[in-house]
Design a protein around this motif. Structure first.
Motif, short mmCIF file in Angstrom:
data_model
loop_
_atom_site.label_atom_id
_atom_site.label_comp_id
_atom_site.label_asym_id
_atom_site.label_seq_id
_atom_site.Cartn_x
_atom_site.Cartn_y
_atom_site.Cartn_z
N ARG A 85 0.83 -1.21 0.00
CA ARG A 85 0.00 0.00 0.00
C ARG A 85 0.86 1.25 0.00
O ARG A 85 0.55 2.23 -0.70
CB ARG A 85 -0.94 0.00 1.20
N GLU A 95 -4.63 -4.96 -2.87
CA GLU A 95 -4.10 -3.59 -2.90
C GLU A 95 -4.05 -3.04 -4.32
O GLU A 95 -4.30 -1.86 -4.54
CB GLU A 95 -2.72 -3.57 -2.25
N ARG A 101 -7.48 -1.99 -5.12
CA ARG A 101 -7.82 -0.74 -4.40
C ARG A 101 -7.27 0.48 -5.13
O ARG A 101 -7.85 1.56 -5.07
CB ARG A 101 -7.24 -0.82 -2.99
N ALA A 102 -6.16 0.30 -5.84
CA ALA A 102 -5.53 1.42 -6.55
C ALA A 102 -5.81 1.41 -8.05
O ALA A 102 -5.34 2.29 -8.76
CB ALA A 102 -4.02 1.40 -6.32
N TRP A 134 -12.43 0.14 -1.64
CA TRP A 134 -12.13 1.53 -1.96
C TRP A 134 -13.41 2.31 -2.21
O TRP A 134 -13.58 3.42 -1.71
CB TRP A 134 -11.22 1.62 -3.19
N CYS A 135 -14.30 1.74 -2.99
CA CYS A 135 -15.56 2.42 -3.31
C CYS A 135 -16.36 2.70 -2.04
O CYS A 135 -16.90 3.80 -1.86
CB CYS A 135 -16.38 1.57 -4.28
N THR A 141 -15.22 2.85 1.17
CA THR A 141 -14.51 3.79 2.04
C THR A 141 -14.62 5.21 1.54
O THR A 141 -14.90 6.15 2.31
CB THR A 141 -13.03 3.38 2.16
N GLU A 142 -14.38 5.41 0.25
CA GLU A 142 -14.43 6.76 -0.31
C GLU A 142 -15.84 7.33 -0.30
O GLU A 142 -16.03 8.54 -0.10
CB GLU A 142 -13.88 6.75 -1.74
N TYR A 151 -12.91 2.79 -11.46
CA TYR A 151 -13.32 1.63 -10.68
C TYR A 151 -14.55 0.96 -11.27
O TYR A 151 -14.67 -0.26 -11.26
CB TYR A 151 -13.57 2.06 -9.23
#
Length: 366
Positions: free
Chosen positions: A18, A79, A82-83, A239-240, A242-243, A336
């Motif tokens: 990360r 990870e 996620r990126a 990621w989706c 959390t953001e 994403y």
């Protein structure tokens, strides 16, 4: 039963990957690459492979690999998902590597060493939409050369060597030689581009000269890819989620955060539950592939049947709940959504995996 929780070593690996991605894979740079003619990030790939040795996680130590397991590879894919990292880890370090592991002889051993170092990038020349148990196209082998055309090959544009199924066996073909033409196709997900590969009397090295064993090698590679793709989808969904939670806490409407509205709370709570389910399925698939127990075929089919729709749902919710800014090209959420939609087709659709799952447990398919 195996412990599916993350070990301390796995958490340390996660933190290291990360940190590297935070330094090399900002959303703005990924977006810029996706709009260019060279979407792959060579510098990031070098850091992941030569700097951290991640391309050789699945390669035994006797072939200069790390001798790790699918659990560690799954963590890396979390990870990378996620990126939305534009690197060929899934295609080269997982699918191509797993395919080669069943091959014997000096040619396969040499290729494994190259893939483990990351200096050689490999790709299995099978359409990326092919499920582990599905039919795939073979090219013609004649007098030591290959003839034919294959479409939908993921990361072929960056691959140094292709593992090509042909009548009678599996062959390795260098993409830089005469007789091999790689033509980019229009891809929804530009961070993992597809291509058509044409062989015109292309020289080939024999990896497996038995049709049945070659077929097994291809299917094991696709199975590993499908099982570990769920980990990439997990990272994407997280990621989706959390953001979106962060944004709804900061975005005010009617003088209060929009995240305090009950309707949005319910949608995000449902998404959290679905994401937790993906984590369980993805970890189970990675562990089953690593240990060989727990029926890897069943675990991979189960993971894809569940993870693919959840990843798409998470990306769609993220876009909608970001409101107007989510619809802009500058915001990364569309990357994403494209990756989630593409992953939902890759290595077999959820419906295809449900059919396979039903057959494995002797139930009538939906």
């Amino acid at each position: 039963m195996s412990d599916l929780l993350y070990t301390q070593e796995e958490e340390a690996l996660r933190a290291a990957v990360r940190d590297l991605l935070d330094d090399h894979c900002e959303p703005a740079s990924v977006l810029a690459r996706s709009e260019s003619d060279a979407p792959h990030d060579r510098e990031l790939w070098k850091a992941l492979t030569e700097g951290m040795g991640l391309a050789g996680l699945l390669v035994p130590e006797e072939h200069d690999g790390q001798g790790a397991s699918h659990r560690e590879a799954a963590l890396v894919l979390e990870e990378l998902g996620r990126a939305v990292a534009p690197v060929p880890f899934l295609t080269s370090a997982v699918i191509a590597t797993e395919t080669l592991l069943i091959c014997e002889g000096g040619a396969a051993a040499e290729l494994l060493g190259g893939l483990a170092s990351g200096r050689t990038i490999g790709a299995l020349a099978v359409g990326f939409a092919t499920a582990p148990g599905g039919a795939f196209t073979r090219v013609r082998h004649e007098n030591g050369a290959l003839h034919g055309q294959l479409t939908g090959i993921a990361d072929a544009s960056v691959a140094d060597v292709l593992l090509v199924p042909a009548d009678g066996g599996l062959y390795a073909v260098d993409t830089s030689q005469d007789g091999v033409t790689v033509t980019p196709q229009t891809s929804l997900d530009r961070t993992r581009p597809l291509a058509t590969v044409t062989f015109e009397a292309a020289r080939a090295r024999v990896l497996v000269d038995d049709a049945e064993r070659a077929d097994l090698a291809v299917r094991l590679g696709l199975r590993a890819g499908a099982g570990l793709l769920a980990s990439e989808q997990l990272g994407l969904a997280e990621w989706c989620l959390t953001e979106t939670v962060r944004y709804t806490k900061e975005r005010n409407q009617f003088n209060r955060p929009v995240g305090s509205f009950q309707a949005l709370k319910h949608r995000l709570a449902q998404l959290w539950l679905e994401t937790v389910g993906v984590r369980a399925a993805a970890r189970h698939a990675a562990d089953a592939l690593a240990t060989g127990s727990g029926e890897p075929n069943l675990a991979a089919a189960l993971a894809q049947a569940y993870a693919a729709p959840v990843a798409v749902h998470a990306a769609e919710e993220a876009l909608q709940l970001h409101g107007g800014i989510g619809m802009t090209w500058e915001h990364p959420v569309h990357l994403y959504l494209k990756r989630a939609k593409s992953d939902a087709i890759a290595l077999g659709t959820a419906g295809r995996h449900r059919e396979e799952l039903a057959a494995l447990v002797d139930l009538q398919a939906p």
